[in-house]
Design an enzyme around this catalytic site. Structure first.
Site, PDB file in Angstrom:
ATOM      1  N   ASP A 205     -34.291   5.235  -7.670  1.00  0.00           N
ATOM      2  CA  ASP A 205     -34.298   4.564  -8.973  1.00  0.00           C
ATOM      3  C   ASP A 205     -35.411   3.523  -8.970  1.00  0.00           C
ATOM      4  O   ASP A 205     -36.151   3.412  -7.982  1.00  0.00           O
ATOM      5  CB  ASP A 205     -32.932   3.910  -9.252  1.00  0.00           C
ATOM      6  N   ASP A 207     -35.807  -0.668  -9.685  1.00  0.00           N
ATOM      7  CA  ASP A 207     -34.999  -1.873  -9.872  1.00  0.00           C
ATOM      8  C   ASP A 207     -35.850  -3.048 -10.344  1.00  0.00           C
ATOM      9  O   ASP A 207     -36.944  -3.264  -9.822  1.00  0.00           O
ATOM     10  CB  ASP A 207     -34.344  -2.265  -8.540  1.00  0.00           C
ATOM     11  N   ASP A 297     -32.401   0.137 -12.865  1.00  0.00           N
ATOM     12  CA  ASP A 297     -31.437  -0.972 -12.808  1.00  0.00           C
ATOM     13  C   ASP A 297     -32.120  -2.257 -13.259  1.00  0.00           C
ATOM     14  O   ASP A 297     -33.211  -2.585 -12.778  1.00  0.00           O
ATOM     15  CB  ASP A 297     -30.932  -1.192 -11.367  1.00  0.00           C
TER      16      ASP A 297
HETATM   17  P1  ATP Z   1     -33.836   3.480  -3.379  1.00  0.00           P
HETATM   18  O1  ATP Z   1     -35.268   3.744  -3.235  1.00  0.00           O
HETATM   19  O2  ATP Z   1     -32.991   4.597  -2.867  1.00  0.00           O
HETATM   20  O3  ATP Z   1     -33.443   3.068  -4.747  1.00  0.00           O
HETATM   21  P2  ATP Z   1     -33.219   0.765  -2.762  1.00  0.00           P
HETATM   22  O4  ATP Z   1     -33.345  -0.052  -1.536  1.00  0.00           O
HETATM   23  O5  ATP Z   1     -34.014   0.338  -3.948  1.00  0.00           O
HETATM   24  O6  ATP Z   1     -33.536   2.252  -2.391  1.00  0.00           O
HETATM   25  P3  ATP Z   1     -30.859   0.421  -4.404  1.00  0.00           P
HETATM   26  O7  ATP Z   1     -29.544   1.130  -4.301  1.00  0.00           O
HETATM   27  O8  ATP Z   1     -31.630   0.621  -5.644  1.00  0.00           O
HETATM   28  O9  ATP Z   1     -31.673   0.842  -3.101  1.00  0.00           O
HETATM   29  O10 ATP Z   1     -30.527  -1.098  -4.190  1.00  0.00           O
HETATM   30  C1  ATP Z   1     -31.519  -2.095  -4.058  1.00  0.00           C
HETATM   31  C2  ATP Z   1     -30.886  -3.367  -3.574  1.00  0.00           C
HETATM   32  O11 ATP Z   1     -30.019  -3.889  -4.570  1.00  0.00           O
HETATM   33  C3  ATP Z   1     -30.049  -3.171  -2.309  1.00  0.00           C
HETATM   34  O12 ATP Z   1     -30.413  -4.146  -1.361  1.00  0.00           O
HETATM   35  C4  ATP Z   1     -28.638  -3.389  -2.727  1.00  0.00           C
HETATM   36  O13 ATP Z   1     -27.946  -4.124  -1.764  1.00  0.00           O
HETATM   37  C5  ATP Z   1     -28.751  -4.148  -4.039  1.00  0.00           C
HETATM   38  N1  ATP Z   1     -27.744  -3.650  -4.986  1.00  0.00           N
HETATM   39  C6  ATP Z   1     -27.587  -2.391  -5.393  1.00  0.00           C
HETATM   40  N2  ATP Z   1     -26.561  -2.277  -6.268  1.00  0.00           N
HETATM   41  C7  ATP Z   1     -26.066  -3.529  -6.416  1.00  0.00           C
HETATM   42  C8  ATP Z   1     -25.008  -4.104  -7.194  1.00  0.00           C
HETATM   43  N3  ATP Z   1     -24.242  -3.372  -7.990  1.00  0.00           N
HETATM   44  N4  ATP Z   1     -24.811  -5.432  -7.099  1.00  0.00           N
HETATM   45  C9  ATP Z   1     -25.581  -6.178  -6.294  1.00  0.00           C
HETATM   46  N5  ATP Z   1     -26.596  -5.700  -5.551  1.00  0.00           N
HETATM   47  C10 ATP Z   1     -26.833  -4.403  -5.594  1.00  0.00           C
HETATM   48 MN    MN Z   2     -33.699   1.232  -5.827  1.00  0.00          MN
HETATM   49 MN    MN Z   3     -30.790   0.363  -7.733  1.00  0.00          MN
END
Ligand code: ATP
Ligand code: MN
Ligand code: MN
Length: 373
Positions: A205, A207, A297
């Site tokens: 995703d 963020d 997100d």
């Molecule tokens: P990817 O490339 O798979 O998206 P990512 O490291 O960006 O990897 P995410 O699941 O998007 O993974 O999450 C990014 C960060 O945000 C993580 O460190 C996670 O702990 C935090 N996070 C994700 N969801 C939530 C939530 N609902 N509330 C608080 N923090 C969150």
């Molecule tokens: Mn992510």
């Molecule tokens: Mn995310």
């Protein structure tokens, strides 16, 4: 083979926040297996082994070179007997029989498939498995299954969402979000977080964190942004969660990475023409739709919480986990996405930047691209 540990391997910390882990992983043959074992343990609700495999994978990711023999990992933290046995198998046979067994397991396959759908967690997956369901098609045709709105979107956009988002696509999404946010509030503060801030080439995703320079002004911001995305015709799905943040309840004692800020989990429509490198390219005729769905997100904390939220949402998950454990065990402090509380002084420590937070914790600053633990 020279088996003496390289000097750089000496003194590796047990905490990911005291290691520097770039996206360059020299030990992928081990860490992929560890992560599969962790996932399988998670499905079996074995929390201890799950965490142990994730920590082991994280330590191996931080090493400056590939491990060629067991002697080279002597003295490294977080590598238990079980992990070492798996590594020995891989070193000897080039593969792990244990993990191959798991990959063939019917339950593991089904749970992995079901949880790959947006909105489906391990509990729902387990429920479906117990009802004898094995494929996504079976779930869609089973008359007694009630999918919630998030799961319906998960199935609807399944092939797009399960396809990795490239850096170029993330950049294009960033342009859309930036334009939208600044059209509403020119002085809004917007930051890319998650894996792409850590320099990853692909993600599941994109963020973002957004706030306003003046406290309280962030309150209606996210709903405005959502409306504006809807007006542009690119909002395919939106799950908005209002803020339940309450300063009087700080410090929080919850140690998962959830937080109380207003946020939304979106699916956006991204036109291929907006993606750098895709412009004017002759595309695969099977993929002639010209757009794809992307998970996005957005989180909007008040500005005085910005640094904590930025640190938490930048991840990695393992890096954040170890930061919180380090704070508690080594500094008698409580850290989460909202605040840092010093239990000895009985007060919350202020921070406007991530550097402030590392300094409060007595840690050397670790750059976002070094947090791929
Ligand atoms: P990817 O490339 O798979 O998206 P990512 O490291 O960006 O990897 P995410 O699941 O998007 O993974 O999450 C990014 C960060 O945000 C993580 O460190 C996670 O702990 C935090 N996070 C994700 N969801 C939530 C939530 N609902 N509330 C608080 N923090 C969150
Ligand atoms: Mn992510
Ligand atoms: Mn995310």
């Amino acid at each position: 083979v020279n088996c003496s540990p390289p000097t750089a391997v000496a003194n590796v910390s047990q905490y990911a926040c005291q290691r520097r882990t770039t996206t360059e992983n020299h030990n992928k043959i081990f860490t992929d297996v560890m992560e599969e074992l962790a996932e399988s343990s998670e499905f079996n609700e074995s929390k201890g082994p799950c965490l142990a495999f994730r920590q082991a994978a994280s330590v191996l990711k931080s090493l400056p070179s590939a491990v060629h023999c067991l002697k080279a990992i002597q003295g490294l933290p977080c590598l238990g007997e079980h992990t070492k046995a798996v590594m020995e198998e891989i070193l000897t046979f080039g593969r792990s029989f244990k993990v191959e067994e798991i990959r063939c397991d019917e339950r593991y396959q089904a749970l992995k498939l079901f949880t790959s759908v947006f909105g489906v967690g391990p509990k729902t997956a387990e429920k479906w498995y117990r009802r004898g369901l094995r494929s996504l098609q079976e779930i869609l045709t089973e008359p007694n299954i009630q999918l919630n709105r998030m799961q319906r979107a998960g199935f609807l956009y399944y092939s797009d969402i399960s396809k990795a988002v490239s850096k170029a696509e993330a950049k294009a999404v960033g342009c859309i979000i930036e334009e939208t946010v600044h059209w509403i509030a020119p002085d809004a503060i917007l930051a890319l977080t998650g894996g792409f801030r850590r320099g990853k080439e692909y993600g599941h995703d994109v963020d973002f964190l957004l706030t306003m320079p003046e406290m309280g002004k962030e309150e209606g911001l996210l709903l405005h942004v959502i409306d504006r995305l809807k007006d542009q015709g690119i909002l395919l799905y939106c799950d908005y969660q209002g803020s339940t943040f309450d300063v009087s309840k700080l410090p929080s004692c919850r140690f998962e990475d959830m937080d109380c800020f207003q946020k939304c989990f979106l699916i956006l429509r991204l036109e291929q023409g907006q993606v750098e490198g895709e412009r004017g390219l002759q595309r695969d005729p099977g993929d002639s739709r010209g757009w794809r769905a992307v998970r996005v997100d957005l989180v909007a904390p008040p500005v005085d919480r910005y640094a904590f939220a930025l640190l938490g949402w930048t991840g990695s998950r393992q890096f954040g986990r170890d930061l919180r454990t380090f704070a508690q065990k080594e500094r008698q402090m409580l850290l989460d996405n909202h605040a840092l509380y010093d239990k000895t002084k009985k007060l919350c420590l202020l921070a406007t930047t991530e550097e402030d937070i590392f300094a409060h914790l007595g840690l050397e600053y670790v750059e976002p691209w070094q947090r791929n633990a």
